[in-house]
Design an enzyme around this catalytic site. Structure first.
Site, PDB file in Angstrom:
ATOM      1  N   ARG A  88       8.857  -0.231   1.121  1.00 50.08           N
ATOM      2  CA  ARG A  88       8.856   0.940   1.983  1.00 50.08           C
ATOM      3  C   ARG A  88       9.640   2.045   1.283  1.00 50.08           C
ATOM      4  NH1 ARG A  88       5.270  -1.100   4.381  1.00 50.08           N
ATOM      5  NH2 ARG A  88       5.156  -1.707   6.562  1.00 50.08           N
ATOM      6  N   GLU A 134       5.179   8.968   4.607  1.00 50.29           N
ATOM      7  CA  GLU A 134       3.736   8.843   4.313  1.00 50.29           C
ATOM      8  C   GLU A 134       2.886   9.481   5.399  1.00 50.29           C
ATOM      9  OE1 GLU A 134       3.080   4.675   3.657  1.00 50.29           O
ATOM     10  OE2 GLU A 134       4.433   4.649   1.959  1.00 50.29           O
ATOM     11  N   HIS A 155       0.004   4.040  -1.158  1.00 51.08           N
ATOM     12  CA  HIS A 155       0.308   2.832  -0.357  1.00 51.08           C
ATOM     13  C   HIS A 155      -0.916   1.920  -0.281  1.00 51.08           C
ATOM     14  CE1 HIS A 155       2.827   1.057   3.172  1.00 51.08           C
ATOM     15  NE2 HIS A 155       2.135   0.118   2.548  1.00 51.08           N
TER      16      HIS A 155
END
Ligand code: 8YV
Length: 313
Positions: A232, A261, A279
């Protein structure tokens, strides 16, 4: 009558199709008036399905008092209000293990890409510079170097197995020592960073790990060190990372995840010592199908009073 579920965001089409043919599914992200949708389904909704990035906040769950299960498409549950779920006795399930191999593969791909300058080499080749400018600049070797893994869970172990293939010396930092791993345990993240060439971040985002990769850790990693993050973005002090990359205070980074994000700090786009991914570490058909199956299987277990397959403890 089928059970009523709230789906927070889109999932794989095949998984959504099964979900929608099995349950009465309301699509939260498509609702023009989301508060109105919540009040419409308030009396009937018994489950929430979401992904790791979207999660579900207490403000939504508070409007749905009948919810008795939150099923997450993803291993990370940091975007779910776990305190609220615990207080209300709502079990949360996730999709561990099935994605570990692909996420570990991505960590390796990023380490190789940034060290061997694959993206820059590709651009160099496509721009036709080889015949005119000659060989591209030399790069950095990966094999035989020292690797530090922050987070020795399922993904950390899958990564370590791969790093062994590169003859790397492996150390790790984790909440507790994993004596059976056979790798060197280093309780201090800063000391780990100081002793390695590559710092891989695979730990889950918890109050104890958020912001852990700070200036002191990056200083310890040093100007020849690389940071690879497949966990993360919130685990890293992102503004500090950006400035360290700009100033060459670390050698480079391979980043699949970011603090806010889908926004990526624009300053990173101009840097050639960074390889970026949107991601996508678990983003293969095989893994996403397996994750979706676990979401469906956990729901089926819940609604037939069977033990959940992968509850978050
Ligand atoms: C997914 C993830 O990309 O598992 C996780 O925690 O972050 C990823 O595997 C995400 O959950 C799907 O949107």
């Amino acid at each position: 009558m089928s059970h009523t579920l709230l789906l927070m965001g889109p999932l794989l089409p095949s998984i959504m199709a099964t979900l929608e043919s099995t349950y009465t599914v309301h699509r939260y992200w498509e609702a023009a008036d989301q508060p109105a949708l919540l009040s419409k389904i308030s009396a009937d909704c018994t489950g929430v399905v979401t992904d790791g990035g979207r999660g579900v906040e207490a403000a939504v769950l508070e409007q749905l008092p009948g919810v008795k299960i939150v099923s997450v498409f993803g291993v990370g549950v940091d975007a779910v209000d776990l305190d609220y779920c615990a207080k209300q006795g709502i079990p949360v399930t996730n999709t561990p293990d099935v994605l570990s191999d692909d996420v570990a593969d991505m960590a390796i791909a990023l380490a190789l890409s940034v060290s061997r300058q694959l993206v820059n080499g590709d651009a160099y080749a496509r721009a036709g510079r080889w015949p005119t400018d000659g060989a591209m600049p030399l790069t950095r070797r990966v094999m035989g170097k020292r690797a530090g893994i922050f987070g020795m869970g399922s993904i950390g172990r899958a990564l370590a197995k791969r790093l062994e293939g590169f003859d790397m010396q492996i150390s790790y930092c984790n909440r507790s020592e994993k004596a059976d791993s056979g790798y060197r345990f280093e309780p201090s993240l800063q000391a780990l960073a100081e002793s390695v060439d590559y710092l891989f971040v695979t730990a889950s985002a918890t109050p104890g790990s958020v912001g852990a990769v700070n200036a002191a850790v990056l200083d310890a990693l040093g100007k020849d060190g690389y940071l690879i993050n497949v966990s993360r973005g919130t685990l890293v002090d992102e503004p500090v990372l950006v400035s360290y990359l700009r100033e060459g205070k670390i050698a480079g980074a391979g980043l699949d995840v970011f603090a806010a994000e889908p926004t990526i700090p624009e300053a990173l786009f101009a840097l050639d010592n960074v390889v970026l991914q949107p991601h996508n570490a678990s983003g293969t058909w095989e893994t996403r199908e397996a994750m979706g199956k676990l979401v469906l299987d956990n729901l089926a277990a819940h609604f037939s009073d069977q033990p959940l397959l992968t509850p978050v403890s």
